[in-house]
Design a protein around this motif. Sequence first.
Motif, PDB file in Angstrom:
ATOM      1  N   TRP A 102       0.840  -1.203   0.000  1.00  0.00           N
ATOM      2  CA  TRP A 102       0.000   0.000   0.000  1.00  0.00           C
ATOM      3  C   TRP A 102       0.875   1.253   0.000  1.00  0.00           C
ATOM      4  CZ3 TRP A 102      -5.333   0.941   0.002  1.00  0.00           C
ATOM      5  CH2 TRP A 102      -5.703   2.247   0.300  1.00  0.00           C
ATOM      6  N   ASP A 103       1.856   1.296   0.892  1.00  0.00           N
ATOM      7  CA  ASP A 103       2.718   2.470   0.998  1.00  0.00           C
ATOM      8  C   ASP A 103       3.536   2.687  -0.277  1.00  0.00           C
ATOM      9  OD1 ASP A 103       1.750   2.876   3.547  1.00  0.00           O
ATOM     10  OD2 ASP A 103       3.502   2.038   4.565  1.00  0.00           O
ATOM     11  N   HIS A 104       4.015   1.602  -0.879  1.00  0.00           N
ATOM     12  CA  HIS A 104       4.790   1.706  -2.112  1.00  0.00           C
ATOM     13  C   HIS A 104       3.937   2.287  -3.236  1.00  0.00           C
ATOM     14  CE1 HIS A 104       7.678   0.680  -5.230  1.00  0.00           C
ATOM     15  NE2 HIS A 104       6.745  -0.016  -5.863  1.00  0.00           N
ATOM     16  N   THR A 105       2.720   1.780  -3.387  1.00  0.00           N
ATOM     17  CA  THR A 105       1.820   2.265  -4.432  1.00  0.00           C
ATOM     18  C   THR A 105       1.509   3.745  -4.248  1.00  0.00           C
ATOM     19  OG1 THR A 105       0.819   0.084  -4.713  1.00  0.00           O
ATOM     20  CG2 THR A 105      -0.472   1.971  -5.463  1.00  0.00           C
ATOM     21  N   HIS A 106       1.245   4.153  -3.022  1.00  0.00           N
ATOM     22  CA  HIS A 106       0.877   5.543  -2.755  1.00  0.00           C
ATOM     23  C   HIS A 106       2.091   6.474  -2.806  1.00  0.00           C
ATOM     24  CE1 HIS A 106      -3.477   5.390  -1.459  1.00  0.00           C
ATOM     25  NE2 HIS A 106      -3.181   4.137  -1.767  1.00  0.00           N
ATOM     26  N   ALA A 107       3.260   5.957  -2.426  1.00  0.00           N
ATOM     27  CA  ALA A 107       4.469   6.789  -2.485  1.00  0.00           C
ATOM     28  C   ALA A 107       4.775   7.216  -3.913  1.00  0.00           C
ATOM     29  CB  ALA A 107       5.653   6.031  -1.895  1.00  0.00           C
ATOM     30  N   ILE A 108       4.505   6.348  -4.870  1.00  0.00           N
ATOM     31  CA  ILE A 108       4.794   6.653  -6.272  1.00  0.00           C
ATOM     32  C   ILE A 108       3.612   7.349  -6.935  1.00  0.00           C
ATOM     33  CG2 ILE A 108       5.250   5.623  -8.534  1.00  0.00           C
ATOM     34  CD1 ILE A 108       6.835   3.435  -7.052  1.00  0.00           C
ATOM     35  N   ASN A 109       2.423   6.776  -6.816  1.00  0.00           N
ATOM     36  CA  ASN A 109       1.272   7.252  -7.586  1.00  0.00           C
ATOM     37  C   ASN A 109       0.596   8.485  -7.020  1.00  0.00           C
ATOM     38  OD1 ASN A 109       1.594   5.136  -9.369  1.00  0.00           O
ATOM     39  ND2 ASN A 109       0.088   3.832  -8.375  1.00  0.00           N
ATOM     40  N   LEU A 110       0.814   8.774  -5.754  1.00  0.00           N
ATOM     41  CA  LEU A 110       0.157   9.934  -5.142  1.00  0.00           C
ATOM     42  C   LEU A 110       1.166  10.880  -4.494  1.00  0.00           C
ATOM     43  CD1 LEU A 110      -2.257  11.585  -4.253  1.00  0.00           C
ATOM     44  CD2 LEU A 110      -2.641   9.954  -2.382  1.00  0.00           C
ATOM     45  N   ARG A 111       1.813  10.438  -3.444  1.00  0.00           N
ATOM     46  CA  ARG A 111       2.716  11.322  -2.706  1.00  0.00           C
ATOM     47  C   ARG A 111       3.815  11.884  -3.606  1.00  0.00           C
ATOM     48  NH1 ARG A 111       7.545  10.769   0.217  1.00  0.00           N
ATOM     49  NH2 ARG A 111       7.688  12.079   2.088  1.00  0.00           N
ATOM     50  N   GLY A 112       4.473  11.029  -4.363  1.00  0.00           N
ATOM     51  CA  GLY A 112       5.569  11.485  -5.211  1.00  0.00           C
ATOM     52  C   GLY A 112       5.117  12.473  -6.266  1.00  0.00           C
ATOM     53  N   CYS A 113       3.923  12.234  -6.818  1.00  0.00           N
ATOM     54  CA  CYS A 113       3.412  13.141  -7.855  1.00  0.00           C
ATOM     55  C   CYS A 113       3.075  14.511  -7.279  1.00  0.00           C
ATOM     56  CB  CYS A 113       2.177  12.526  -8.512  1.00  0.00           C
ATOM     57  SG  CYS A 113       2.506  11.010  -9.439  1.00  0.00           S
ATOM     58  N   VAL A 114       2.488  14.530  -6.093  1.00  0.00           N
ATOM     59  CA  VAL A 114       2.143  15.804  -5.454  1.00  0.00           C
ATOM     60  C   VAL A 114       3.405  16.625  -5.182  1.00  0.00           C
ATOM     61  CG1 VAL A 114       1.272  16.837  -3.323  1.00  0.00           C
ATOM     62  CG2 VAL A 114      -0.034  15.031  -4.462  1.00  0.00           C
ATOM     63  N   PHE A 115       4.413  15.983  -4.624  1.00  0.00           N
ATOM     64  CA  PHE A 115       5.617  16.738  -4.304  1.00  0.00           C
ATOM     65  C   PHE A 115       6.433  17.072  -5.550  1.00  0.00           C
ATOM     66  CE2 PHE A 115       4.527  15.254  -0.061  1.00  0.00           C
ATOM     67  CZ  PHE A 115       4.663  16.451   0.645  1.00  0.00           C
ATOM     68  N   ALA A 116       6.280  16.282  -6.596  1.00  0.00           N
ATOM     69  CA  ALA A 116       6.922  16.641  -7.867  1.00  0.00           C
ATOM     70  C   ALA A 116       6.346  17.946  -8.397  1.00  0.00           C
ATOM     71  CB  ALA A 116       6.735  15.524  -8.887  1.00  0.00           C
ATOM     72  N   LEU A 117       5.033  18.084  -8.320  1.00  0.00           N
ATOM     73  CA  LEU A 117       4.416  19.344  -8.740  1.00  0.00           C
ATOM     74  C   LEU A 117       4.904  20.491  -7.859  1.00  0.00           C
ATOM     75  CD1 LEU A 117       2.436  21.013 -10.403  1.00  0.00           C
ATOM     76  CD2 LEU A 117       0.620  20.281  -8.834  1.00  0.00           C
ATOM     77  N   GLN A 118       4.956  20.260  -6.565  1.00  0.00           N
ATOM     78  CA  GLN A 118       5.421  21.308  -5.656  1.00  0.00           C
ATOM     79  C   GLN A 118       6.831  21.766  -6.016  1.00  0.00           C
ATOM     80  OE1 GLN A 118       7.060  20.530  -1.634  1.00  0.00           O
ATOM     81  NE2 GLN A 118       5.128  21.427  -0.893  1.00  0.00           N
ATOM     82  N   LYS A 119       7.721  20.822  -6.313  1.00  0.00           N
ATOM     83  CA  LYS A 119       9.104  21.179  -6.641  1.00  0.00           C
ATOM     84  C   LYS A 119       9.183  21.904  -7.984  1.00  0.00           C
ATOM     85  CE  LYS A 119      10.263  18.779  -3.013  1.00  0.00           C
ATOM     86  NZ  LYS A 119      10.434  19.464  -1.707  1.00  0.00           N
ATOM     87  N   ALA A 120       8.457  21.412  -8.982  1.00  0.00           N
ATOM     88  CA  ALA A 120       8.585  21.954 -10.334  1.00  0.00           C
ATOM     89  C   ALA A 120       7.914  23.305 -10.506  1.00  0.00           C
ATOM     90  CB  ALA A 120       8.011  20.962 -11.352  1.00  0.00           C
ATOM     91  N   VAL A 121       6.809  23.520  -9.806  1.00  0.00           N
ATOM     92  CA  VAL A 121       6.042  24.745 -10.035  1.00  0.00           C
ATOM     93  C   VAL A 121       6.830  25.982  -9.620  1.00  0.00           C
ATOM     94  CG1 VAL A 121       4.834  24.921  -7.803  1.00  0.00           C
ATOM     95  CG2 VAL A 121       3.676  25.625  -9.920  1.00  0.00           C
ATOM     96  N   ARG A 122       7.852  25.785  -8.803  1.00  0.00           N
ATOM     97  CA  ARG A 122       8.699  26.901  -8.380  1.00  0.00           C
ATOM     98  C   ARG A 122       9.362  27.598  -9.561  1.00  0.00           C
ATOM     99  NH1 ARG A 122      13.968  27.420  -7.550  1.00  0.00           N
ATOM    100  NH2 ARG A 122      14.375  25.184  -7.840  1.00  0.00           N
ATOM    101  N   ILE A 123       9.646  26.853 -10.636  1.00  0.00           N
ATOM    102  CA  ILE A 123      10.292  27.474 -11.792  1.00  0.00           C
ATOM    103  C   ILE A 123       9.363  27.485 -13.012  1.00  0.00           C
ATOM    104  CG2 ILE A 123      12.621  26.998 -10.973  1.00  0.00           C
ATOM    105  CD1 ILE A 123      12.768  24.710 -13.032  1.00  0.00           C
ATOM    106  N   MET A 124       8.056  27.452 -12.745  1.00  0.00           N
ATOM    107  CA  MET A 124       7.068  27.619 -13.807  1.00  0.00           C
ATOM    108  C   MET A 124       6.414  28.984 -13.646  1.00  0.00           C
ATOM    109  SD  MET A 124       5.316  23.821 -13.980  1.00  0.00           S
ATOM    110  CE  MET A 124       4.531  24.137 -15.572  1.00  0.00           C
ATOM    111  N   GLY A 125       5.913  29.505 -14.735  1.00  0.00           N
ATOM    112  CA  GLY A 125       5.281  30.814 -14.691  1.00  0.00           C
ATOM    113  C   GLY A 125       4.047  30.877 -15.564  1.00  0.00           C
TER     114      GLY A 125
END
Length: 249
Positions: A102-125
């Motif tokens: 369960w944790d592995h599935t959510h770490a990749i499919n949900l948690r990782g995607c959310v924080f990827a957006l958080q990291k990337a949006v910093r250099i988006m405009g």
Amino acid sequence: MRFQNKIVLVLGGNSGMGLAAAQSFAAEGAKVHLTGRDQRTIDSAVASIDGATGYQSDIADPAATQAVVQAIEEADGRIDVLYINAGVGGFAPLRDITEDAWDHTHAINLRGCVFALQKAVRIMGKGGSVVVTGSIGAHGALEGNGAYAAAKAGLFMAMKVFAKELVAEGIRVNVVSPGPIDTPLLYRNPGMTDDQVAGLKDMMIANIPMKRMGEADEVAKAVLFLASDDASFISGANLFVDGGLIELG
């Protein structure tokens, strides 16, 4: 050339739908950065795309994603299009789901995607576009799909919220939800034998109104539409690419 001089990051761009999209972005003028976990497939993907840069990075590790974003900032200064495609499958009925799975599935499919957006949006405009791979699994009940469905349903709603938060900054966020697509992910279902995977594929085809599996290129076309100025008045949407399975099934 809808993406001429655009900087595009495809997370999970080393195979399947992500690779098809990365190749299509490049064909329409983009400078492509892509990630994956397997260096061999990353190298193969980069070799197929002129000017692409590949990074070995696990989306389950937000620090690794942050390092990729930082490298792109140093090289190009910005991200114009972010396609979050990294994901993992896996089937298990309620009584067989483990906490680790369960944790592995959510770490990749949900948690990782959310924080990827958080990291990337910093250099988006303004004018930036985000597309995220969801799944019809978030919208239909399939036995054994509880962990995956919960992660993708959470991802769908999180992205709707973030679309609302980012709209004032001129950044669009949309979801593309594939149905059964003939990609390597289908054949990497932990705990399933080859015969079980073949049976799953036959079952899916039988239930698809178009009576066939989708192709990675068909998803890529939807991704590029949502990422492009052709969809400039669209944000918070969820586009099914599933042969009519959800709407007509």
